[in-house]
Scaffold this active site. Structure first.
Site, PDB file in Angstrom:
ATOM      1  N   GLY B  55       0.823  -1.195   0.000  1.00 24.00           N
ATOM      2  CA  GLY B  55       0.000   0.000   0.000  1.00 24.00           C
ATOM      3  C   GLY B  55       0.861   1.250   0.000  1.00 24.00           C
ATOM      4  O   GLY B  55       2.018   1.232   0.409  1.00 24.00           O
ATOM      5  N   GLY B  57       1.584   5.358   1.159  1.00 25.39           N
ATOM      6  CA  GLY B  57       1.541   6.035   2.446  1.00 25.39           C
ATOM      7  C   GLY B  57       2.738   5.692   3.324  1.00 25.39           C
ATOM      8  O   GLY B  57       2.842   6.185   4.438  1.00 25.39           O
ATOM      9  N   HIS B  58       3.631   4.808   2.807  1.00 27.21           N
ATOM     10  CA  HIS B  58       4.812   4.398   3.562  1.00 27.21           C
ATOM     11  C   HIS B  58       6.094   4.979   2.967  1.00 27.21           C
ATOM     12  O   HIS B  58       7.187   4.518   3.278  1.00 27.21           O
ATOM     13  CB  HIS B  58       4.940   2.877   3.571  1.00 27.21           C
ATOM     14  CG  HIS B  58       3.773   2.160   4.178  1.00 27.21           C
ATOM     15  ND1 HIS B  58       3.440   2.310   5.500  1.00 27.21           N
ATOM     16  CD2 HIS B  58       2.863   1.297   3.650  1.00 27.21           C
ATOM     17  CE1 HIS B  58       2.373   1.552   5.766  1.00 27.21           C
ATOM     18  NE2 HIS B  58       2.004   0.943   4.648  1.00 27.21           N
ATOM     19  N   HIS B 220       0.243   0.522  10.227  1.00 30.17           N
ATOM     20  CA  HIS B 220      -1.012   1.177   9.826  1.00 30.17           C
ATOM     21  C   HIS B 220      -1.766   1.600  11.066  1.00 30.17           C
ATOM     22  O   HIS B 220      -2.961   1.812  11.036  1.00 30.17           O
ATOM     23  CB  HIS B 220      -1.875   0.224   9.001  1.00 30.17           C
ATOM     24  CG  HIS B 220      -1.114  -0.431   7.905  1.00 30.17           C
ATOM     25  ND1 HIS B 220      -0.479  -1.637   8.074  1.00 30.17           N
ATOM     26  CD2 HIS B 220      -0.855  -0.026   6.645  1.00 30.17           C
ATOM     27  CE1 HIS B 220       0.151  -1.935   6.949  1.00 30.17           C
ATOM     28  NE2 HIS B 220      -0.052  -0.996   6.078  1.00 30.17           N
TER      29      HIS B 220
END
Lengths: 212, 330
Positions: B55, B57-58, B220
């Site tokens: 995903g 966002g990292h 997360h």
């Protein structure tokens, strides 16, 4: 056996998509309690995009295949492959038959369930969409086996789906991101079981409407 | 928190577009899939391809580790959401130089499913795919159930070492065995001081009260094992070292690599404050720090906090870790 002509049944998927899109905020809200709160966003994106691609003349299996393609190639996450496989295998089971009767519908449900279980690793009781899907499929199969008729079978399936969805409130998540919460995941609905119940209810209502 | 965005739905595409513009000497977008970032020099004929994905966002993970002697192709997902099976497949195709492809990724339900499907599809193309699933996050499951643990910043060491092994011309089996050894040698822990928000959701997905911290937090915001009163940096550093090393029985004299990453909103200087204490604690345990990495290597949007990863080295892993690399993340 009673059945409906498959002609134009793709509209059932359009209605299902409208239901999911209408519940975007609700699904995200319940997901946010034990997940990262994007279930509604991702589901509405996938189902909404699929609805835009339907022309209105598809059969149920054609429309499910379009939905599956969008979920698998554009949505990702966990729900993309799980629902993607479910609808793809449901579509294969119907495979362009002109009439959908209760036997065909039962095969379709079982194929969808097998598809989910093949790709995922959850079991009943793990607080996932299977807690809705498994009892719903079994309820419909039992209704068909005891010659209850298509319409009554659909009603039984809807009721079992809702009971299954609500059963997730008291469960502790054992699969997926919310499983990291352990006991803290108890006390709220599972978002996947909730969206699964919406999908099965839309399917049942769409068929039932055409049976009348 | 105020933030920079246009339409939340476009954030990932705009992130990838900006990244590829800024690092055009290192990477390009796959012409067949805008959610696949490919190293400039990939595929290398006869070399095992290295693929990862996860995903968004990292950042700089995962796209920042595409480059020479590192990852050949990266599948990009929505924020905190696994890439599609199609994107993993296209990354596998882009990385395939004819010697097979190693998919080195983290242990999350969505990634497991999408990689499994992509692997099946790649088999139809005749591409030999093998996988290593990172599980370095100590607090996500007990040691006896290590296969259930999440993958976190230890993935960077897995990519670095797997990528270097592939660049040496090793076979797919050798690359997989080496990447597995790297992740088996990694232990990580995260401490969260503040939550993060998915822009499309608009509110934090969990809360950490002022004056508290979550020890063992996931990438997360998955809850940790302890919610505690916020302590001094030294006490937090001691706790992190204890969690990581108590899980990993290393003999005195062993060389290690250490990675301290911010989770997005913690100032870099605070990471050095932590590292100051972390290194002395590691040395006090009789270990030697061969290399340290301190900075934002694997973030979680604007989460406040930090992660510590310790990699136990041997001669082989040390040599591969030291191979020169060209990628945006290091």
């Amino acid at each position: 056996m009673t059945g409906i002509s498959s002609k134009g049944t793709g509209a059932i998927v359009a209605d299902m998509a409208a239901e999911i899109v209408a519940n975007k905020a609700y699904l995200s809200e319940i997901d946010g309690k034990i997940g990262d709160g994007d279930h509604g966003v991702n589901m509405a994106k996938g189902f909404g995009r699929a609805a835009e691609r339907l022309k209105g003349e598809e059969t149920l299996d054609e429309a499910m295949q379009i939905l599956s393609d969008v979920l698998m190639s554009e949505i990702g996450g966990s729900m993309g492959p799980l629902y993607g496989m479910m609808f793809s295998d449901m579509a294969d089971a119907l495979s362009a038959r002109p009439v959908i009767d209760e036997a065909a519908f039962a095969r379709m449900l079982r194929a969808g369930l097998d598809g989910v279980q093949d790709i995922g690793s959850a079991k009943v009781g793990d607080k996932t969409l299977l807690d809705c899907l498994v009892p719903a499929v079994e309820a419909f199969e039992a209704a068909v086996a005891s010659n209850k008729g298509f319409a009554e079978g659909l009603g039984t399936m809807k009721a079992a789906a809702a009971v299954g969805r609500d059963s997730t409130i008291d469960l502790v998540a054992r699969v997926g991101r919310s499983s990291r919460l352990g006991e803290r995941s108890r006390g709220v609905l599972d978002a996947g079981a909730t969206s699964c119940c919406m999908i099965l209810t839309s399917l049942a209502d769409g068929i039932a409407k055409r049976l009348n | 928190m105020q933030r920079f965005f246009n339409n939340p739905d476009d954030i990932v595409d705009e992130t990838v577009a900006g990244f590829v513009k800024a690092h055009r000497d290192l990477v390009r977008i796959d012409p067949s899939n805008p959610r696949v970032v490919v190293a400039r020099n990939a595929p290398v004929k006869g070399k095992v391809g290295i693929v990862t994905g996860g995903g968004s966002g990292h950042e700089p993970a995962f796209i920042g580790y595409a480059g020479r002697n590192m990852v050949d192709a990266v599948a990009v997902g929505e924020l905190f959401s696994s890439p599609t099976a199609k994107s993993f497949l296209d990354a596998i195709r882009a990385a395939d130089g004819g010697a097979g492809v190693a998919v080195l990724y983290g242990n999350y339900a969505g990634d497991n499913m999408n990689v499994k499907m992509a692997r099946k599809m790649a088999a139809r193309d005749g591409i030999d795919v093998a996988t290593v699933v990172a599980n370095d996050d100590v607090c996500s499951a007990p040691l006896a159930e290590r296969e259930k643990r999440r993958g976190v910043a230890g993935e960077i060491f897995m990519w670095k070492i797997g990528g270097a092994k592939a660049a040496e011309g090793a076979s797919l089996d050798e690359v997989i065995a080496t990447a597995q050894k790297a992740i088996d040698g990694c232990r990580s822990v995260g401490v969260g001081l503040g939550p993060c928000t998915l822009p499309a959701v608009g509110h934090p997905n969990f809360q950490i009260e002022p004056g508290r911290m979550e020890v063992g937090i996931g990438h997360h915001g998955e809850p940790g094992t302890r919610l505690e009163i916020l302590k001094s940096a030294n006490e937090v550093a001691d706790d992190m070292v204890r969690i990581v090393l108590d899980d990993h029985d290393l003999p005195a004299g062993r060389e290690v690599a250490v990675l301290v990453s911010g989770l997005g909103a913690t100032p870099i200087n605070e990471l050095y404050v932590l590292y100051d204490r972390i290194e002395s604690q590691i040395v006090a345990r009789g270990l030697t720090v061969h290399r340290a990495y301190v900075g934002n290597y694997f973030t979680s949007l604007e989460m406040v906090g930090a992660t510590l990863t310790v990699l136990a080295l041997d001669g082989d892993l040390k040599r591969l870790l030291d191979v020169e690399t060209a990628c945006a993340g290091f």
